[in-house]
Design a protein around this motif. Structure first.
Motif, PDB file in Angstrom:
ATOM      1  N   SER A 133       0.842  -1.058   0.068  1.00 52.46           N
ATOM      2  CA  SER A 133       0.043   0.293   0.183  1.00 52.46           C
ATOM      3  C   SER A 133       0.814   1.469   0.080  1.00 52.46           C
ATOM      4  O   SER A 133       2.094   1.015   0.063  1.00 52.46           O
ATOM      5  CB  SER A 133      -0.707   0.003   1.233  1.00 52.46           C
ATOM      6  N   ASP A 134       0.299   2.497  -0.362  1.00 49.05           N
ATOM      7  CA  ASP A 134       0.885   3.705   0.136  1.00 49.05           C
ATOM      8  C   ASP A 134       0.059   4.347   1.119  1.00 49.05           C
ATOM      9  O   ASP A 134      -1.067   4.254   1.380  1.00 49.05           O
ATOM     10  CB  ASP A 134       0.693   4.893  -1.293  1.00 49.05           C
ATOM     11  N   PHE A 135       0.981   5.069   1.798  1.00 53.27           N
ATOM     12  CA  PHE A 135       0.496   5.813   3.201  1.00 53.27           C
ATOM     13  C   PHE A 135       1.074   7.375   3.120  1.00 53.27           C
ATOM     14  O   PHE A 135       2.097   7.470   2.656  1.00 53.27           O
ATOM     15  CB  PHE A 135       0.907   5.210   4.383  1.00 53.27           C
ATOM     16  N   ILE A 136       0.119   8.270   3.400  1.00 52.12           N
ATOM     17  CA  ILE A 136       0.635   9.539   3.696  1.00 52.12           C
ATOM     18  C   ILE A 136       0.525   9.767   5.064  1.00 52.12           C
ATOM     19  O   ILE A 136      -0.536   9.733   5.683  1.00 52.12           O
ATOM     20  CB  ILE A 136      -0.288  10.490   2.779  1.00 52.12           C
ATOM     21  N   VAL A 137       1.762  10.426   5.698  1.00 51.09           N
ATOM     22  CA  VAL A 137       1.504  10.805   7.125  1.00 51.09           C
ATOM     23  C   VAL A 137       1.504  12.412   7.141  1.00 51.09           C
ATOM     24  O   VAL A 137       2.136  12.884   6.295  1.00 51.09           O
ATOM     25  CB  VAL A 137       2.615  10.274   8.070  1.00 51.09           C
ATOM     26  N   GLY A 138       0.721  12.922   8.214  1.00 50.71           N
ATOM     27  CA  GLY A 138       0.773  14.396   8.318  1.00 50.71           C
ATOM     28  C   GLY A 138      -0.149  15.337   7.361  1.00 50.71           C
ATOM     29  O   GLY A 138       0.222  16.109   6.988  1.00 50.71           O
ATOM     30  N   PHE A 139      -1.181  14.574   6.732  1.00 54.39           N
ATOM     31  CA  PHE A 139      -2.055  15.177   6.080  1.00 54.39           C
ATOM     32  C   PHE A 139      -2.620  16.123   6.759  1.00 54.39           C
ATOM     33  O   PHE A 139      -2.842  16.135   8.019  1.00 54.39           O
ATOM     34  CB  PHE A 139      -3.194  14.261   5.534  1.00 54.39           C
ATOM     35  N   PRO A 140      -3.088  17.456   6.377  1.00 55.19           N
ATOM     36  CA  PRO A 140      -3.595  18.406   7.203  1.00 55.19           C
ATOM     37  C   PRO A 140      -4.770  17.926   8.045  1.00 55.19           C
ATOM     38  O   PRO A 140      -5.662  17.193   7.690  1.00 55.19           O
ATOM     39  CB  PRO A 140      -4.128  19.507   5.819  1.00 55.19           C
TER      40      PRO A 140
ATOM     41  N   PHE B 179       5.070   8.073   2.793  1.00 57.30           N
ATOM     42  CA  PHE B 179       5.315   9.497   2.599  1.00 57.30           C
ATOM     43  C   PHE B 179       4.943  10.462   3.562  1.00 57.30           C
ATOM     44  O   PHE B 179       3.904  10.446   4.132  1.00 57.30           O
ATOM     45  CB  PHE B 179       4.991  10.126   1.254  1.00 57.30           C
ATOM     46  N   LYS B 180       5.755  11.734   3.753  1.00 53.12           N
ATOM     47  CA  LYS B 180       5.066  12.722   4.699  1.00 53.12           C
ATOM     48  C   LYS B 180       4.259  13.416   3.322  1.00 53.12           C
ATOM     49  O   LYS B 180       4.823  13.640   2.305  1.00 53.12           O
ATOM     50  CB  LYS B 180       6.326  13.798   4.860  1.00 53.12           C
ATOM     51  N   TYR B 181       3.142  14.008   4.012  1.00 53.94           N
ATOM     52  CA  TYR B 181       2.208  14.955   3.321  1.00 53.94           C
ATOM     53  C   TYR B 181       3.230  16.184   2.628  1.00 53.94           C
ATOM     54  O   TYR B 181       3.815  16.850   3.447  1.00 53.94           O
ATOM     55  CB  TYR B 181       1.131  15.398   4.010  1.00 53.94           C
TER      56      TYR B 181
ATOM     57  N   ILE C   7      -4.830  23.878   8.799  1.00 55.73           N
ATOM     58  CA  ILE C   7      -4.133  23.293   9.769  1.00 55.73           C
ATOM     59  C   ILE C   7      -3.451  22.459   9.138  1.00 55.73           C
ATOM     60  O   ILE C   7      -3.594  21.143   8.783  1.00 55.73           O
ATOM     61  CB  ILE C   7      -5.257  22.410  10.742  1.00 55.73           C
ATOM     62  N   GLN C   8      -2.122  22.960   9.140  1.00 55.97           N
ATOM     63  CA  GLN C   8      -0.889  21.940   8.147  1.00 55.97           C
ATOM     64  C   GLN C   8      -0.525  21.401   9.679  1.00 55.97           C
ATOM     65  O   GLN C   8      -0.049  21.885  10.578  1.00 55.97           O
ATOM     66  CB  GLN C   8       0.019  22.637   7.412  1.00 55.97           C
ATOM     67  N   VAL C   9      -0.020  20.223   9.415  1.00 51.07           N
ATOM     68  CA  VAL C   9       0.841  19.525  10.316  1.00 51.07           C
ATOM     69  C   VAL C   9       2.336  19.833  10.315  1.00 51.07           C
ATOM     70  O   VAL C   9       2.998  19.789   9.238  1.00 51.07           O
ATOM     71  CB  VAL C   9       0.802  17.792  10.333  1.00 51.07           C
ATOM     72  N   PRO C  10       2.925  19.913  11.530  1.00 50.49           N
ATOM     73  CA  PRO C  10       4.334  20.752  11.715  1.00 50.49           C
ATOM     74  C   PRO C  10       5.317  19.499  10.985  1.00 50.49           C
ATOM     75  O   PRO C  10       5.082  18.294  11.265  1.00 50.49           O
ATOM     76  CB  PRO C  10       4.742  21.023  13.034  1.00 50.49           C
ATOM     77  N   GLU C  11       6.555  19.905  10.456  1.00 53.23           N
ATOM     78  CA  GLU C  11       7.488  18.844   9.693  1.00 53.23           C
ATOM     79  C   GLU C  11       7.789  17.931  10.971  1.00 53.23           C
ATOM     80  O   GLU C  11       8.012  16.635  10.694  1.00 53.23           O
ATOM     81  CB  GLU C  11       8.609  19.679   9.252  1.00 53.23           C
ATOM     82  N   SER C  12       7.999  18.521  12.068  1.00 60.26           N
ATOM     83  CA  SER C  12       8.841  17.606  13.091  1.00 60.26           C
ATOM     84  C   SER C  12       7.655  16.282  13.532  1.00 60.26           C
ATOM     85  O   SER C  12       8.073  15.432  13.775  1.00 60.26           O
ATOM     86  CB  SER C  12       9.003  18.408  14.451  1.00 60.26           C
TER      87      SER C  12
END
Ligand code: SAM
Ligand code: SF4
Length: 440
Positions: free
Chosen positions: A295-302, A327-329, A342-347
């Protein structure tokens, strides 16, 4: 798909007398085929263009010319802006118009003017592409579908590749016949939403992917069939059934879900829930009990909360994957999610990606370990890069798309194995490959 497109560009240029070069130094033409899916992929273009500058200047000093073309989705998305950011570039051509490259090169040479073509003419593209000369490998990609109408809120594909369309099934069949004549044994169907395939046959009847799979499986020399990338919404009962009935269809499926949280799936406009995904997986496993899933996953989507991320981890634990991409969003200009407040911080994205990748890699190792001591058919494609002990090694693919590496004696001719499907006993599982020995 970019690998497929790059090979087709090579076919187009060799047809008018160009030869491939190992390095840009001294080359008459350089084509950079680009990806726009995440920011990092796009930015790479401009550093690559910077590196071409001295080669281009050198060529000019010699009284000659190096033509630089930027192709692919960055070309489509950025257009004329690329000329403004880099004066190295002579041609900008989109992923649905690269069939015009020879014509554009002719115009650059004749008219001494920069050229741009970003038209969407996908059907025409396949009608005019020359027959592929690329390699005589055992496995070949065949594009069956391009474009996308699904408009996930994070994704640039519908804007850069255009609307969804499917190639006619008899043309795909003809492609497959030509490929098997050249020794190809594995047909790998490609599409942005490959399982949304709905091409017409010669009688004008709509064929879905399950029908196409069954048709290609009738070709005796085809031994393996794969398809990628699928969307959970388009996994039809007949396609799931094909995994049971068509033995040539490999027991592996890449089925991206992106997130395990229903809130995030909704915000992504995926139009399926985690429950829908579980149901598809359950049906697939009933049909093909040994199927491997990726599968593909995106973490930190808004807007992704700790609980949403927990839901993703929970889904991964429940499904059990064999190998995945995560992937990171990355906010992409022009897509709705890029404007979300609401964007998720890079950290936090970094932290979540690390946790998810640790879990996915554990699952991949566990899956691979199940094969230790087992004999499986492996399709060898090439020599593996030399290892420290300088043994000759073959590289091949298992039915579950694992890389399999086998030592052979240094005196042996590796090429006689290429394109062959041979039994291998697995001796050791590594996190992302299997090591085995030939088993006759
Ligand atoms: N059509 C496929 C599907 O719907 O699953 C995916 C095709 S896309 C070219 C490949 C993968 O890139 C996606 O599955 C997604 O995980 C990732 N991707 C796309 N846009 C992204 C973004 N803005 N940030 C991070 N990853 C992204
Ligand atoms: Fe992008 Fe796939 Fe969604 Fe289409 S379905 S918009 S290609 S992620």
């Amino acid at each position: 798909m970019n690998v497929f497109d790059s090979d087709r560009m090579e076919d187009l240029m060799t047809a008018i007398g160009y030869e491939t070069s190992e390095t840009p130094e001294g080359a008459d033409m350089v084509i950079i085929n680009t990806c726009h899916i995440r920011e990092k992929a796009s930015e790479k273009l401009f550093s690559d263009l910077g590196r071409l500058r001295p080669f281009k200047d050198e060529k000019k000093e010699q009284g000659s010319q190096m033509i630089v073309a930027v192709a692919g989705c960055v070309a489509q998305a950025e257009g004329e802006e690329i000329f403004r950011r880099s004066n190295v570039v002579d041609i900008i051509v989109g992923p649905e118009s690269y069939q015009t490259l020879p014509d554009l090169v002719g115009k650059v040479l004749r008219d001494k003017k920069k050229q741009i073509n970003l038209e969407f003419t996908p059907n025409n593209k396949f009608d005019v592409l020359p027959e592929s000369k690329a390699g005589t490998g055992a496995s070949a990609f065949v594009t069956v579908q391009e474009g996308c109408d699904k408009f996930c809120t994070f994704c640039v594909v519908p804007y850069t590749r255009g609307a969804e369309y499917s190639r006619e099934s008899h043309k795909i069949y003809e492609d497959a016949l030509k490929l098997v004549e050249r020794g190809v044994k594995e047909i790998y169907f490609l599409g942005q939403n490959v399982n949304a395939y709905h091409g017409l046959n010669e009688k004008g009847e709509v064929q879905d992917l399950a029908k196409l799979v069954r048709k290609i499986a009738e070709i005796p020399q085809v031994e393996r069939i794969r398809y990628t990338t699928s969307h959970p919404r388009d996994m039809t009962p007949d396609l799931i059934q094909a995994h049971k009935e068509v033995s040539k269809l490999m027991p592996f499926l890449h089925l991206p879900i992106q997130s395990g949280s229903n809130n995030i799936l909704k915000a992504m406009n995926r139009k399926h829930t985690r429950q829908d995904y579980f149901k598809v997986i359950e049906d697939l496993r009933k049909s093909s009990p040994d199927i491997g899933l990726s599968s593909d996953f995106i973490v930190g989507f808004p807007g992704e909360t700790d609980q949403d991320f927990e839901d993703t981890l929970d889904l991964v634990r429940k499904v059990g994957f064999t190998q995945c991409y995560s992937f990171k969003y990355s906010p992409r200009p022009g897509t709705p999610a890029a404007d979300a407040k609401i964007q998720v911080p890079e950290s936090i994205k970094d932290e979540r990606l690390k946790i998810l990748q640790t879990l996915l890699s554990q699952q991949q190792t566990e899956f691979n370990q199940k094969f230790e001591g087992i004999v499986m058919p492996v399709m060898f494609e090439r020599e593996a890069p030399k290892n420290k002990t300088a043994n000759k090694q073959l590289w091949g693919k298992s039915p579950w798309l694992q890389s399999v590496i086998v030592n052979i004696s240094n005196d042996e001719d590796a090429e006689k194995y290429f394109g062959q499907i041979t039994n291998v006993k697995i001796l050791k599982a590594r996190p992302s490959s299997l090591v085995g020995e030939l088993h006759n």
